[in-house]
Design a protein around this motif. Structure first.
Motif, PDB file in Angstrom:
ATOM      1  N   CYS A 271      40.644  38.811  35.157  1.00 43.12           N
ATOM      2  CA  CYS A 271      39.995  37.499  35.196  1.00 43.12           C
ATOM      3  C   CYS A 271      41.063  36.410  35.251  1.00 43.12           C
ATOM      4  O   CYS A 271      41.950  36.372  34.396  1.00 43.12           O
ATOM      5  CB  CYS A 271      39.128  37.336  33.944  1.00 43.12           C
ATOM      6  SG  CYS A 271      38.527  35.670  33.698  1.00 43.12           S
TER       7      CYS A 271
ATOM      8  N   CYS B 144      40.697  34.024  31.595  1.00 43.30           N
ATOM      9  CA  CYS B 144      41.115  34.532  30.270  1.00 43.30           C
ATOM     10  C   CYS B 144      42.192  35.605  30.394  1.00 43.30           C
ATOM     11  O   CYS B 144      42.887  35.892  29.431  1.00 43.30           O
ATOM     12  CB  CYS B 144      39.907  35.057  29.498  1.00 43.30           C
ATOM     13  SG  CYS B 144      39.245  36.596  30.181  1.00 43.30           S
TER      14      CYS B 144
ATOM     15  N   HIS C 235      31.714  40.536  33.293  1.00 43.52           N
ATOM     16  CA  HIS C 235      32.736  39.773  32.579  1.00 43.52           C
ATOM     17  C   HIS C 235      32.538  38.271  32.818  1.00 43.52           C
ATOM     18  O   HIS C 235      32.490  37.499  31.870  1.00 43.52           O
ATOM     19  CB  HIS C 235      34.136  40.194  33.035  1.00 43.52           C
ATOM     20  CG  HIS C 235      35.203  39.369  32.388  1.00 43.52           C
ATOM     21  ND1 HIS C 235      35.696  39.656  31.133  1.00 43.52           N
ATOM     22  CD2 HIS C 235      35.811  38.218  32.789  1.00 43.52           C
ATOM     23  CE1 HIS C 235      36.572  38.728  30.782  1.00 43.52           C
ATOM     24  NE2 HIS C 235      36.664  37.839  31.783  1.00 43.52           N
TER      25      HIS C 235
ATOM     26  N   CYS D 276      33.329  36.781  29.319  1.00 43.61           N
ATOM     27  CA  CYS D 276      34.478  35.862  29.390  1.00 43.61           C
ATOM     28  C   CYS D 276      34.268  34.684  28.433  1.00 43.61           C
ATOM     29  O   CYS D 276      33.131  34.285  28.156  1.00 43.61           O
ATOM     30  CB  CYS D 276      34.625  35.347  30.829  1.00 43.61           C
ATOM     31  SG  CYS D 276      36.119  34.372  31.060  1.00 43.61           S
TER      32      CYS D 276
ATOM     33  N   ARG E   5      32.955  28.073  36.467  1.00 38.12           N
ATOM     34  CA  ARG E   5      34.198  28.833  36.703  1.00 38.12           C
ATOM     35  C   ARG E   5      34.848  28.371  37.997  1.00 38.12           C
ATOM     36  O   ARG E   5      36.046  28.147  38.082  1.00 38.12           O
ATOM     37  CB  ARG E   5      33.897  30.332  36.847  1.00 38.12           C
ATOM     38  CG  ARG E   5      33.592  31.056  35.590  1.00 38.12           C
ATOM     39  CD  ARG E   5      33.215  32.491  35.896  1.00 38.12           C
ATOM     40  NE  ARG E   5      34.368  33.317  36.295  1.00 38.12           N
ATOM     41  CZ  ARG E   5      35.200  33.891  35.440  1.00 38.12           C
ATOM     42  NH1 ARG E   5      35.005  33.760  34.150  1.00 38.12           N
ATOM     43  NH2 ARG E   5      36.217  34.605  35.861  1.00 38.12           N
TER      44      ARG E   5
END
Ligand code: ZN
Length: 235
Positions: free
Chosen positions: A104, A107, A116, A121, A175
């Motif tokens: 990812c 993170c 995730h 996450c 994100r």
């Protein structure tokens, strides 16, 4: 006559060095002899496996039906469907094409799978921890998104699940914004935004139905007036 797989299995059977005759054995008992008890247990086990597979299949069919009947924007439904099928452009899904490193990018703790990105996450957990009590109480472990969505289906009611789907779309966009240097929305922003989106979608569709009903009633009353006019004038 035999498939490739069977030919491989047959040719891999070791031949006795002492030249013994072949004999049939029952692999579910220690002495290789068939017993009614072992046959009965084997049959029950096969039935249980079949039952498990079928109930799993029915659970999944029910889950898709529920997804497609949700009163949320079609883009949200497609988003969830793609996440369940691991068809979102996460690094884990694109790994073989784009990069070997599928961690990812935010993170850097685990591979970036749909599960995730949308559930485990830190950029998802902060939203769920402030969402409804039921999601707060659920465990956050790395799992296939399909399993996460299946658990949510079992725990949440219709309205909670709709909000949850819109929140997931919001978490994904957040994100994306972060990766493109567009800032990072507060979890409350995602939660309140999802509530507002669900309500406005329902309002829009409800008022659309009202409009249709209203128009239909207008046509009926206009037809009635025309009939009465025709009768009174004898035309
Ligand atoms: Zn992460």
């Amino acid at each position: 006559m035999f498939s490739e797989e069977k030919i491989k299995a047959i040719t891999s059977i070791p031949i006795s060095a002492r030249g013994r005759e072949d004999r049939l054995t029952w692999h579910l008992t220690n002495n290789g002899l068939y017993s009614v008890k072992s046959g009965y247990h084997h049959q029950k086990q096969l039935e249980a496996e079949e039952l498990g597979e079928n109930s799993q299949k029915w659970l999944e069919i029910g889950m898709w039906k529920r997804l497609w009947s949700m009163k949320v924007a079609p883009t949200v439904k497609h988003f969830i469907w793609r996440a369940c099928k691991e068809a979102l452009p996460t690094l884990a899904n694109l790994k073989s094409i784009i990069t070997e490193d599928s961690k990812c990018p935010i993170c850097k703790l685990e591979p970036e799978t749909s599960g995730h990105a949308l559930w485990v996450c830190t950029t998802a957990k902060d939203v769920w921890n402030q969402g409804c009590i039921k999601t707060q109480k659920m465990s956050f472990q790395n799992d296939l998104f399909l399993n996460v969505w299946s658990k949510l289906n079992q725990k949440l009611d219709k309205y909670e699940l709709e909000e949850c789907a819109v929140m997931m779309r919001g978490i994904w966009s957040r994100r994306d914004d972060l990766m493109h240097g567009k800032g990072f929305k507060h979890p409350n922003n995602i939660i309140q935004g999802a509530k507002a989106d669900v309500l406005s979608y329902k309002d829009a569709n409800g008022s659309q139905r009202d409009h249709q009903q209203h128009d239909h009633q207008k046509v009926l009353s206009w037809k009635k007036q025309l009939e009465e006019h025709t009768r009174s004038t004898g035309m």
